[in-house]
Design a protein around this motif. Structure first.
Motif, PDB file in Angstrom:
ATOM      1  N   SER A 302       4.355 -31.784  16.190  1.00 51.01           N
ATOM      2  CA  SER A 302       5.256 -32.640  17.324  1.00 51.01           C
ATOM      3  C   SER A 302       4.782 -34.131  17.495  1.00 51.01           C
ATOM      4  O   SER A 302       5.621 -34.988  18.017  1.00 51.01           O
ATOM      5  CB  SER A 302       5.306 -31.980  18.852  1.00 51.01           C
ATOM      6  OG  SER A 302       3.893 -31.842  19.261  1.00 51.01           O
ATOM      7  N   TRP A 306       7.469 -37.256  18.294  1.00 56.58           N
ATOM      8  CA  TRP A 306       7.528 -38.501  18.926  1.00 56.58           C
ATOM      9  C   TRP A 306       7.650 -39.623  18.306  1.00 56.58           C
ATOM     10  O   TRP A 306       8.705 -40.561  18.706  1.00 56.58           O
ATOM     11  CB  TRP A 306       6.165 -38.517  19.716  1.00 56.58           C
ATOM     12  CG  TRP A 306       5.678 -39.736  20.491  1.00 56.58           C
ATOM     13  CD1 TRP A 306       5.344 -40.829  19.898  1.00 56.58           C
ATOM     14  CD2 TRP A 306       5.936 -39.903  21.675  1.00 56.58           C
ATOM     15  NE1 TRP A 306       5.193 -41.800  21.026  1.00 56.58           N
ATOM     16  CE2 TRP A 306       5.473 -41.234  21.920  1.00 56.58           C
ATOM     17  CE3 TRP A 306       6.359 -39.171  23.067  1.00 56.58           C
ATOM     18  CZ2 TRP A 306       5.301 -41.756  23.363  1.00 56.58           C
ATOM     19  CZ3 TRP A 306       5.902 -39.676  24.269  1.00 56.58           C
ATOM     20  CH2 TRP A 306       5.771 -41.103  24.441  1.00 56.58           C
ATOM     21  N   LEU A 358      13.179 -36.588  22.140  1.00 58.18           N
ATOM     22  CA  LEU A 358      12.040 -36.468  20.868  1.00 58.18           C
ATOM     23  C   LEU A 358      10.636 -36.990  21.656  1.00 58.18           C
ATOM     24  O   LEU A 358       9.582 -36.767  21.388  1.00 58.18           O
ATOM     25  CB  LEU A 358      12.603 -37.536  19.860  1.00 58.18           C
ATOM     26  CG  LEU A 358      13.430 -36.960  19.073  1.00 58.18           C
ATOM     27  CD1 LEU A 358      14.261 -38.077  18.303  1.00 58.18           C
ATOM     28  CD2 LEU A 358      13.078 -35.761  17.996  1.00 58.18           C
ATOM     29  N   CYS A 359      10.890 -37.874  22.730  1.00 56.03           N
ATOM     30  CA  CYS A 359       9.701 -38.567  23.321  1.00 56.03           C
ATOM     31  C   CYS A 359       9.396 -38.012  24.418  1.00 56.03           C
ATOM     32  O   CYS A 359       8.973 -38.650  25.712  1.00 56.03           O
ATOM     33  CB  CYS A 359       9.805 -40.121  23.475  1.00 56.03           C
ATOM     34  SG  CYS A 359      10.025 -40.989  21.858  1.00 56.03           S
ATOM     35  N   ARG A 360       9.271 -36.767  25.037  1.00 59.01           N
ATOM     36  CA  ARG A 360       9.060 -36.234  25.894  1.00 59.01           C
ATOM     37  C   ARG A 360       7.338 -36.117  26.111  1.00 59.01           C
ATOM     38  O   ARG A 360       6.885 -35.770  24.926  1.00 59.01           O
ATOM     39  CB  ARG A 360       9.500 -34.497  25.995  1.00 59.01           C
ATOM     40  CG  ARG A 360      10.879 -34.415  26.235  1.00 59.01           C
ATOM     41  CD  ARG A 360      11.466 -34.981  27.409  1.00 59.01           C
ATOM     42  NE  ARG A 360      11.199 -34.327  28.638  1.00 59.01           N
ATOM     43  CZ  ARG A 360      11.998 -33.299  29.109  1.00 59.01           C
ATOM     44  NH1 ARG A 360      13.001 -32.972  28.506  1.00 59.01           N
ATOM     45  NH2 ARG A 360      11.546 -32.536  30.197  1.00 59.01           N
ATOM     46  N   ARG A 366       9.537 -31.122  23.241  1.00 60.08           N
ATOM     47  CA  ARG A 366      10.217 -32.091  22.362  1.00 60.08           C
ATOM     48  C   ARG A 366      11.359 -31.466  21.479  1.00 60.08           C
ATOM     49  O   ARG A 366      10.865 -30.325  20.838  1.00 60.08           O
ATOM     50  CB  ARG A 366       9.020 -32.978  21.338  1.00 60.08           C
ATOM     51  CG  ARG A 366       8.326 -33.984  22.285  1.00 60.08           C
ATOM     52  CD  ARG A 366       7.305 -34.824  21.518  1.00 60.08           C
ATOM     53  NE  ARG A 366       6.124 -35.270  22.348  1.00 60.08           N
ATOM     54  CZ  ARG A 366       5.131 -35.349  22.027  1.00 60.08           C
ATOM     55  NH1 ARG A 366       4.487 -34.958  20.892  1.00 60.08           N
ATOM     56  NH2 ARG A 366       4.137 -35.783  22.977  1.00 60.08           N
TER      57      ARG A 366
END
Length: 435
Positions: A302, A306, A358-360, A366
């Motif tokens: 993951s 990011w 994508l940038c959680r 994500r």
């Protein structure tokens, strides 16, 4: 301003794992039997002990598979049903690597391996330098007996590697690249060694670095960014299906071939951790590092998703969302989160939505790291209408096609002076024998 950045119970559709208490006696076991009908005697299948499992085949398809699992003694059993398993990792049949395992591909790779196994360093001549890094120099080389074939030769100083304790990274890079037979990663064909240097014979991609193109253009539009992001998504899907985390995604590590297709290069930070596993090494380029790496919480594939979000932001805007002159300041603003970033107007709503998903901060939230895996990225609105089959098959025409006149055309690369350094001292301790 542009500069190059230097760089974790009845079992039907279930899978059972037996966890036996450490203080239990050796007689504590789990018996697995199967009974096809009420009139038949149960048939013994196996005995499970500490850490064993049973029923994993039931997770693969929709067939109902039945068995009796009987505890003998003080036993704790953990059970996961098929639906929960799919929610967790998306099932076992979603790996997007089937296209790379056809008989045609295997035959080609075998022929390739046979060709390169007979090659020696004396079979190539150096043409010029394509790039210079902290540990290496990359030269364009040509086959002496076939002028139509050129390669990139990465040359590394053995003593420098030893002095900086980078042996593990270099060996890992070699192993991973020899395994990475994807159209979206630069191929490593063969390695050599002598008393002073290590040599990696690589696919020559003469379209230039994506970083150089971004520097010259300032930023890309949605369509151009979508194509390059699509290439990266395919590369990551291939690596992740093999339990490999890339960990250094950025424009500097993406190179174009003569068609204009993008490929990942430089696997110095890549690591094979296995499916579903984490690692705790702190590495990466500051602007692209995921928060869990900064916080040393352990990271998995993951972290690459990011970085994909950061890459899309940078390609669309010309600069990454988190950037300060001091890496520690960069890490601090990363930890504030993507929602604190003001998006430029040139980034559309659908692109911004993709980037934010994508940038959680929480890796499990994500896109790409949920039950449908990479398909969630491919089906996102920003990719609507994108020809994924075309990019995989190489039939999709890029919006930018570099001008490459032939196997020795280096016009898409910056010029570098000749290497005038004195040869390094010999290093023959033997850590590099697999080269």
């Amino acid at each position: 301003m542009f500069w190059k950045r230097l760089t974790t119970v009845m079992v039907t559709t279930s899978f059972v794992r037996a966890l036996l208490e450490t203080h239990s006696s050796s007689s504590v076991r789990v018996r697995v039997t199967q009974q096809k009908s009420a009139s038949e005697e149960p048939v013994f299948l196996s005995t499970l002990s500490t850490g064993d499992w049973f029923g994993e085949q039931a997770l693969k398809g929709e067939d109902v598979r039945t068995a009796n699992v009987t505890a003998v003694g003080d036993v704790t059993c953990l059970v996961v049903d098929r639906e929960s398993f799919k929610q967790l990792i998306g099932g076992l049949d979603n790996m997007s690597n089937k296209m790379y395992e056809s008989e045609e591909v295997k035959t080609r790779l075998e022929a390739e391996a046979a060709f390169f196994s007979n090659m020696s360093l004396s079979d190539v001549r150096v043409i010029c330098t394509l790039g210079v890094g902290g540990f290496s120099r990359v030269e364009l080389v040509q086959l002496k007996n076939d002028h139509s074939r050129s390669f990139a030769m990465k040359v590394l100083k053995k003593r420098h590697i030893l002095d900086t304790s980078q042996q593990g990274h270099i060996l890992s890079e070699r192993r991973i690249m020899m395994e990475a037979h994807s159209p979206f990663t630069v191929r490593l064909y063969r390695t050599f060694r002598d008393s002073k240097y290590l040599y990696m014979l690589l696919e020559a991609c003469l379209g230039g670095e994506l970083w150089t193109l971004l520097r010259d253009r300032g930023s890309f539009d949605d369509s151009t960014t979508r194509f390059y992001a699509g290439c990266v998504v395919e590369a990551l899907a291939f690596l992740h299906s093999r339990g490999i985390i890339y960990r250094d995604l950025k424009p500097e590590n993406i190179i174009l071939d003569h068609r204009g297709y993008a490929k990942l290069v430089d696997f110095g930070f890549a690591k094979k951790v296995g499916l579903g596993k984490k690692t705790w090494t702190f590495c990466g380029t500051p602007e692209y590092v995921a928060p869990e790496i900064i916080l040393n919480k352990g990271h998995d594939v993951s972290a690459d998703y990011w970085s994909l979000g950061i890459l899309v932001f940078e390609l669309l805007s010309g600069s990454p969302p988190f950037s300060e002159s001091d890496p520690m300041k960069t890490y601090n603003i990363i930890l504030r989160g993507i929602d604190m970033v003001e998006f430029p107007k040139k980034i559309t709503k659908s692109a911004a939505n993709l980037i934010k998903r994508l940038c959680r901060d929480n890796p499990s939230e994500r896109l790409g790291n949920q039950k449908n895996g990479v398909k969630d990225i491919q089906k996102h609105k920003w990719f609507e209408g994108f020809n994924w089959d075309g990019i995989r098959e190489g039939t999709l025409t890029p919006l930018f096609i570099p001008n490459v006149e032939g196997p020795l055309d280096t016009s898409n690369f910056d010029s570098f002076p000749e290497d005038t350094d004195e040869p390094p001292p010999d290093e023959e301790s033997g850590w590099d024998l697999e080269f």
